[in-house]
Design a protein around this motif. Structure first.
Motif, PDB file in Angstrom:
ATOM      1  N   ILE A 289      75.546  67.768  70.405  1.00  0.00           N
ATOM      2  CA  ILE A 289      74.800  68.037  71.817  1.00  0.00           C
ATOM      3  C   ILE A 289      73.462  66.859  71.546  1.00  0.00           C
ATOM      4  O   ILE A 289      73.080  67.115  70.353  1.00  0.00           O
ATOM      5  N   ILE A 290      73.413  66.002  72.412  1.00  0.00           N
ATOM      6  CA  ILE A 290      72.213  65.280  72.030  1.00  0.00           C
ATOM      7  C   ILE A 290      70.986  65.767  72.896  1.00  0.00           C
ATOM      8  O   ILE A 290      71.140  65.667  74.158  1.00  0.00           O
ATOM      9  N   PHE A 291      69.743  66.009  72.464  1.00  0.00           N
ATOM     10  CA  PHE A 291      68.633  66.350  73.471  1.00  0.00           C
ATOM     11  C   PHE A 291      67.762  65.249  73.559  1.00  0.00           C
ATOM     12  O   PHE A 291      67.420  64.702  72.440  1.00  0.00           O
TER      13      PHE A 291
ATOM     14  N   VAL B   8      78.205  64.464  73.342  1.00  0.00           N
ATOM     15  CA  VAL B   8      78.949  63.242  73.159  1.00  0.00           C
ATOM     16  C   VAL B   8      80.595  63.452  72.585  1.00  0.00           C
ATOM     17  O   VAL B   8      80.734  64.444  72.406  1.00  0.00           O
ATOM     18  N   PRO B   9      81.299  62.490  72.556  1.00  0.00           N
ATOM     19  CA  PRO B   9      82.494  62.228  72.330  1.00  0.00           C
ATOM     20  C   PRO B   9      82.821  63.389  70.987  1.00  0.00           C
ATOM     21  O   PRO B   9      83.824  63.954  70.989  1.00  0.00           O
ATOM     22  N   SER B  10      82.112  63.200  69.969  1.00  0.00           N
ATOM     23  CA  SER B  10      82.205  63.960  68.824  1.00  0.00           C
ATOM     24  C   SER B  10      82.054  65.407  69.067  1.00  0.00           C
ATOM     25  O   SER B  10      82.409  66.456  67.995  1.00  0.00           O
TER      26      SER B  10
ATOM     27  N   VAL C  46      69.816  66.207  67.614  1.00  0.00           N
ATOM     28  CA  VAL C  46      71.241  66.352  67.472  1.00  0.00           C
ATOM     29  C   VAL C  46      71.688  67.769  67.011  1.00  0.00           C
ATOM     30  O   VAL C  46      71.157  68.295  66.153  1.00  0.00           O
ATOM     31  N   TYR C  47      72.557  68.360  67.693  1.00  0.00           N
ATOM     32  CA  TYR C  47      72.908  69.728  67.415  1.00  0.00           C
ATOM     33  C   TYR C  47      74.612  69.850  67.534  1.00  0.00           C
ATOM     34  O   TYR C  47      75.383  69.303  68.362  1.00  0.00           O
ATOM     35  N   ASP C  48      75.069  70.244  66.377  1.00  0.00           N
ATOM     36  CA  ASP C  48      76.297  70.720  66.383  1.00  0.00           C
ATOM     37  C   ASP C  48      76.727  72.308  66.933  1.00  0.00           C
ATOM     38  O   ASP C  48      76.337  73.095  66.071  1.00  0.00           O
TER      39      ASP C  48
END
Length: 181
Positions: free
Chosen positions: A99-101, A94-96, A111-113
């Motif tokens: 990572i979205i699973f 995503v733009p931030s 949600v993973y940074d």
């Protein structure tokens, strides 16, 4: 020049998660090699992080895999879930930069940074559905407005996830969806 990652042996492209390795194509010399990263079914889907790494979505693995095309090495991040639970099946950046699973049998959105190579960079958002049902095996897709659509498999619902507010909503009674494989 970096390497390209192929999440399956080409002959098995129809069922990529059934492989225990990832295929790596080096476009500078047209060579192809395999890297064993787990047992068959460990990962399903992945995406490119803003750091240039490939993030693999953990299906049966307890860990997220972060693969560096520059070094050819990978890092296990986790554990973030129990093994062999069919947790997630798709990933989107995503733009931030997060990572979205997409959940498979997991009740939650992952949600993973990717700047944090530890399990503390991972969080579950939800529940978005009952645990133990393969509702969103279709993966995840980023919309132009920055929201993420979770694609149904055995549901007439599409989930829209807002990665900024960490909220989600159901779009119900989607017409024309064929469920199952």
């Amino acid at each position: 020049m970096g390497r390209l990652l192929i999440n399956a042996i080409i002959a098995k492209a129809i069922d990529p998660f059934s492989q225990s390795n990832i295929g790596i194509f080096n476009p500078s010399d047209y060579s192809f090699s395999n890297l064993v990263i787990g047992s068959a079914g460990s990962f399903q889907g992945g995406c490119l992080s803003p750091q240039g790494n490939v993030i693999l979505a953990p299906r049966d693995s307890a860990n997220i895999v972060v693969y560096s095309p520059q070094t050819g090495l990978y890092t296990n991040v986790g554990p973030i879930q129990a093994r062999n639970i069919d947790g997630f099946c798709g990933a989107v950046t995503v733009p931030s930069g997060n990572i979205i699973f997409s959940p498979l049998y997991s009740a939650n959105i992952g949600v993973y940074d990717p700047t944090n190579l530890t399990s503390s960079g991972f969080s579950n958002i939800g529940p978005v559905k009952a645990s133990g049902t393969a509702t969103f095996e279709g993966g995840a897709s980023l919309a132009p407005d920055g929201n993420v659509f979770l694609i149904p498999y055995s549901s007439a619902n599409v989930i829209v996830f807002n990665p900024v507010s960490l909220t989600f909503s159901n779009i119900v009674s989607v017409v024309g969806i064929v469920t199952g494989k």
